[in-house]
Enzyme design. Structure first.
Site, PDB file in Angstrom:
ATOM      1  N   TYR A 110      17.555 -22.146  24.970  1.00 25.31           N
ATOM      2  CA  TYR A 110      19.103 -21.875  24.618  1.00 25.31           C
ATOM      3  C   TYR A 110      19.213 -20.299  24.673  1.00 25.31           C
ATOM      4  O   TYR A 110      20.296 -19.718  25.218  1.00 25.31           O
ATOM      5  CB  TYR A 110      19.497 -22.605  23.448  1.00 25.31           C
ATOM      6  N   SER A 160      26.954 -17.079  22.219  1.00 28.22           N
ATOM      7  CA  SER A 160      26.617 -17.348  20.839  1.00 28.22           C
ATOM      8  C   SER A 160      25.936 -16.158  20.125  1.00 28.22           C
ATOM      9  O   SER A 160      25.490 -15.150  20.902  1.00 28.22           O
ATOM     10  CB  SER A 160      25.427 -18.421  21.173  1.00 28.22           C
TER      11      SER A 160
END
Length: 291
Positions: free
Chosen positions: A149, A136
């Site tokens: 995350y 990501s």
């Protein structure tokens, strides 16, 4: 592509990126093994014409059973692995319990590495293989209220970089895909995780959480420059077929922009930009709003 049918195992195919990549590669002639955590999703994937089986990367037993089944299906040969399964546990770092952090890492980090390690002996015996991790933009540029995350993707990138170095000269490549905002169920799934793990009303950050909840529950894209899942499929194909795949493939304008800004700007300047771009309002917890 060669005349030989190439095969790939993809995790997290119930929706979003995994589902789009499974169908896209199958249409290109790949033998796709599309996995999902829930049996109901496996049944749906089969009804859509995909070769699917149950695999929960948060479970070592499930990984062991899944790899055994896979090798039976592909006669002990597999060309590639796309570690796509993942989710986000939103919340301020100070509100994250050890259990919530462990829950985040079990899927996003530990499961991906354990599954890769389980297939490495096959790749070594073949003298070839492709391992691709879905990371990501948050794997190198942290944003508020995404601490678990952020950390899981930072950790995943560290593992992938090390694995790439350790596999140098083996014929096995390791690549990272770093998407920015992509059309998917990510925010809806994140909202479920938030309500499960964070005691919002008891938190100092409760005012900011109200803003965050609006973003998570918003219908349609919540960020500029959001791209369809096809954007990830396009770079996955490159990672799987290019003679010398890149270590990283950045997807969406925000990912490319933040990659360069992180290298050019002082940390304090980058922090302000990331705070603004996050879509949340940490300042509300201190009685102020962003201008």
């Amino acid at each position: 592509m060669t005349n030989k049918t190439r095969s790939i195992l993809i995790t997290g195919c119930s929706s979003g990126i995994g589902l789009a990549c499974a169908h896209g590669l199958q249409q290109l002639g790949w033998q796709v093994y599309a996995t999902a955590r829930q049996q109901s999703d496996v049944d749906r994937l089969k009804s859509e014409g995909l070769n699917s089986f149950q695999l929960d990367v948060a479970s070592s037993d499930s990984i062991s059973r899944g790899v055994q089944y896979l090798l039976e299906q592909c006669q002990g040969k597999i060309d590639a692995l796309f570690n796509n399964a993942g989710f986000g546990v939103p919340g301020a770092v100070e509100d994250l319990s050890r259990e919530a952090m462990r829950h985040q890492f079990e899927t996003n980090v530990f499961g991906a590495i354990e599954l890769s390690n389980a297939l490495l002996p096959i790749f070594r015996a073949q003298g070839a293989g492709r391992i691709v991790f879905n990371s990501s933009v948050l794997g190198f540029a942290a944003m508020p209220y995404r601490g678990a995350y952020n950390a899981s993707k930072f950790a995943l990138e560290g593992f992938a970089d090390t694995m790439r170095q350790e596999l140098y000269g083996s014929g096995i490549s390791v690549s990272l895909i770093e998407p920015g905002p992509i059309v998917s169920r990510f925010r809806a799934n994140a909202a479920e995780q938030f309500y499960r793990w964070i005691k919002a009303e008891q938190s100092f950050h409760h005012p900011s959480y109200q803003v965050m909840a609006e973003r998570l529950n918003k219908v349609g894209p919540a960020a500029p420059f959001t791209l369809p899942e096809q954007a990830v499929l396009d770079v996955l194909i490159k990672a799987l077929t290019t003679k010398r795949p890149a270590a990283r493939y950045r997807v969406t304008t925000p990912t490319t922009l933040f990659w360069y800004l992180k290298r050019m700007l002082p940390t304090s300047c980058l922090d302000r930009i990331l705070l603004s771009a996050s879509g949340d309002e940490p300042g509300t917890a201190y009685g102020r709003k962003k201008s």
